[in-house]
Scaffold this active site. Structure first.
Site, mmCIF file in Angstrom:
data_model
loop_
_atom_site.group_PDB
_atom_site.id
_atom_site.type_symbol
_atom_site.label_atom_id
_atom_site.label_comp_id
_atom_site.label_asym_id
_atom_site.label_seq_id
_atom_site.Cartn_x
_atom_site.Cartn_y
_atom_site.Cartn_z
ATOM 1 N N HIS A 18 83.149 -4.848 57.025
ATOM 2 C CA HIS A 18 83.030 -5.090 58.463
ATOM 3 C C HIS A 18 81.857 -5.985 58.856
ATOM 4 O O HIS A 18 81.674 -6.261 60.047
ATOM 5 C CB HIS A 18 82.880 -3.749 59.193
ATOM 6 C CG HIS A 18 81.577 -3.091 58.867
ATOM 7 N ND1 HIS A 18 81.359 -2.459 57.660
ATOM 8 C CD2 HIS A 18 80.421 -3.022 59.551
ATOM 9 C CE1 HIS A 18 80.122 -2.015 57.630
ATOM 10 N NE2 HIS A 18 79.528 -2.343 58.763
ATOM 11 N N HIS B 147 78.570 -9.201 62.463
ATOM 12 C CA HIS B 147 79.097 -7.828 62.502
ATOM 13 C C HIS B 147 80.446 -7.867 63.214
ATOM 14 O O HIS B 147 80.515 -8.165 64.401
ATOM 15 C CB HIS B 147 78.120 -6.909 63.235
ATOM 16 C CG HIS B 147 78.310 -5.474 62.894
ATOM 17 N ND1 HIS B 147 79.346 -4.722 63.402
ATOM 18 C CD2 HIS B 147 77.615 -4.652 62.072
ATOM 19 C CE1 HIS B 147 79.268 -3.493 62.915
ATOM 20 N NE2 HIS B 147 78.220 -3.429 62.102
#
Length: 156
Positions: free
Chosen positions: A59, A74
């Site tokens: 992620h 992110h």
């Protein structure tokens, strides 16, 4: 002093970091930068700068430039909880990447379906001075931005 031009890792609407609905990012706890609200489709996330892929998680990823500027991408908020579901890596931790090189495919509809926010914060790691990060025009205007377009400049 080094100047680092940071590119948008995904296309979408450019967003000032303080508008990200997560205090860890909006208050600059990780560092300063900007964010991109991606379209609700499978999206290719690219390296925002050239350098070494210092950290690669499903992620999120960090690219360290030759000038030792670490840039964190992110993919979504609270997406660590998905354990990699919705993400496909196209690079390996430790790889040297060029700005614009594909790093991760990001299934935005799958993230939204789980009730998570797909926004993509992009920050200079451990940057404590907000004034060292100069947002690009698209961020200031909240305009649409293309993958690989100028997102912000970091001065260290």
């Amino acid at each position: 002093m080094s100047t680092t031009h940071v590119l948008a890792p995904v296309a979408g609407r450019a967003v000032p970091l303080q508008d990200v609905p997560d205090p860890v990012f909006s208050q600059g706890m990780v560092g300063y930068g900007a964010a991109v609200e991606p379209p609700h489709q499978v999206t290719e996330a690219v390296a925002p700068v050239g350098g070494k892929l210092l950290k690669l998680m499903p992620h999120a990823y960090v690219v360290m430039t030759p000038d030792n500027v670490g840039v964190l991408v992110h993919l979504g908020l609270d997406t660590v909880a998905l354990g990699g579901e919705g993400f496909t890596a196209h690079a390996t931790e430790g790889d040297v990447v060029t700005a614009g090189q594909l790093v991760i495919s990001y299934d935005v509809p799958a993230i939204v379906a789980k009730g998570l926010n797909p926004i993509v914060p992009v920050v200079v790691m451990d940057e404590r001075e907000a004034d060292n990060v100069i947002a690009g025009e698209s961020v200031l205007e909240g305009a649409d931005i293309a993958t690989g377009a100028h997102l912000f400049t970091a001065n260290k």
